[in-house]
Design a protein around this motif. Structure first.
Motif, PDB file in Angstrom:
ATOM      1  N   PHE B  29       0.833  -1.196   0.000  1.00 29.02           N
ATOM      2  CA  PHE B  29       0.000   0.000   0.000  1.00 29.02           C
ATOM      3  C   PHE B  29       0.873   1.254   0.000  1.00 29.02           C
ATOM      4  O   PHE B  29       1.895   1.308   0.665  1.00 29.02           O
ATOM      5  N   LEU B  32      -1.471   3.936   4.521  1.00 33.58           N
ATOM      6  CA  LEU B  32      -2.582   3.335   5.262  1.00 33.58           C
ATOM      7  C   LEU B  32      -3.129   4.359   6.237  1.00 33.58           C
ATOM      8  O   LEU B  32      -2.391   5.208   6.759  1.00 33.58           O
ATOM      9  N   GLY B  91      -6.796   1.870   2.988  1.00 35.20           N
ATOM     10  CA  GLY B  91      -5.751   2.400   2.129  1.00 35.20           C
ATOM     11  C   GLY B  91      -6.217   2.493   0.694  1.00 35.20           C
ATOM     12  O   GLY B  91      -7.206   1.846   0.330  1.00 35.20           O
ATOM     13  N   ASN B  93      -6.670   1.605  -3.027  1.00 34.27           N
ATOM     14  CA  ASN B  93      -6.629   0.290  -3.657  1.00 34.27           C
ATOM     15  C   ASN B  93      -5.326   0.096  -4.429  1.00 34.27           C
ATOM     16  O   ASN B  93      -5.083   0.789  -5.413  1.00 34.27           O
ATOM     17  N   PRO B  94      -4.466  -0.832  -3.990  1.00 30.61           N
ATOM     18  CA  PRO B  94      -3.173  -1.007  -4.664  1.00 30.61           C
ATOM     19  C   PRO B  94      -3.281  -1.544  -6.077  1.00 30.61           C
ATOM     20  O   PRO B  94      -2.340  -1.417  -6.868  1.00 30.61           O
TER      21      PRO B  94
END
Lengths: 112, 114
Positions: B29, B32, B91, B93-94
């Motif tokens: 991420f 966060l 967090g 969205n990766p």
């Protein structure tokens, strides 16, 4: 300085009906995001509005639609309500993502 | 599949005790955030951690971001009844670079008994 304001606070609708939820962002914020929070779950992203356009969308059906007005306030519309749409609907506003989001207290929607 | 797994799901402790709750992911991420949510209210942002290995303190709350930016922890010292609430980590969205879409864990429901 008012934070994020949502209305109404509670709502009961019948299956198949349509509902409109409203959100006024925190002063100085120009971006509004909507989340659905089912009981016992974390919030799920529905969509985000910026400059009156939908910028991003989560995995929600087209029954969920929205709008942002020139004063940055926003509406969430849900058509053909299902029992599973019962949840707390949260509005979050932001100006700079790195500074985090400010959430409203939510609208508790119950579909019967 | 939850991108962010929080543990424990429930925690009930006595006033004055210390506790740690965790937020874990198999994904990296960019940042966060930790929120606290009380019943009938929206989540309130506590902190944002951005740099791997970063530690931030907020009074009796200590937040740490893992070196690999896949996990975070929240430690509360000498818990008080006012700390009671649902603690959520979230967090961007990766899977969507630069995404504004926050993904949340299911939260840890903390109860601090007097």
């Amino acid at each position: 300085d008012a934070g994020v304001t949502q209305s109404p606070t509670h709502l009961i609708k019948t299956r198949g009906q349509q509902v409109t939820l409203r959100c006024s962002p925190k002063s100085g914020h120009d971006t509004v995001s909507w989340y659905q929070q089912a009981l016992g779950q974390g919030p799920q992203f529905i969509f985000q509005y910026y400059e009156e356009e939908e910028r991003q969308r989560g995995n929600f059906p087209d029954r969920f639609s929205g709008h942002q007005f020139p004063n940055y306030s926003s509406e969430l519309n849900v058509n053909a309500l299902l029992l599973g749409d019962s949840a707390l609907y949260l509005c979050a506003s932001s100006f700079n993502r790195a500074q985090g989001y400010t959430f409203g207290s939510g609208t508790r929607l119950t579909v019967v | 599949t939850q991108l962010l797994e929080q543990s424990p799901q429930f925690l009930s402790i006595q006033e004055g005790e210390n506790l740690t709750v965790y937020c874990n992911s198999s994904s990296v991420f960019s940042s966060l955030q930790w929120y606290r949510q009380e019943p009938g209210e929206g989540p309130v942002l506590l902190v944002t951690v951005v740099t791997g290995g970063e530690v931030k303190k907020l009074k009796r709350l200590t937040f740490q971001f893992g070196d690999a930016r896949k996990d975070s922890s929240l430690h509360i010292t000498a818990a008080q009844p006012g700390d009671t609430g649902l603690y959520l980590c979230a967090g961007p969205n990766p899977a969507q670079g630069g995404s504004e879409k926050l993904v949340f864990g299911k939260g840890t429901k903390l109860t601090v008994n007097p």
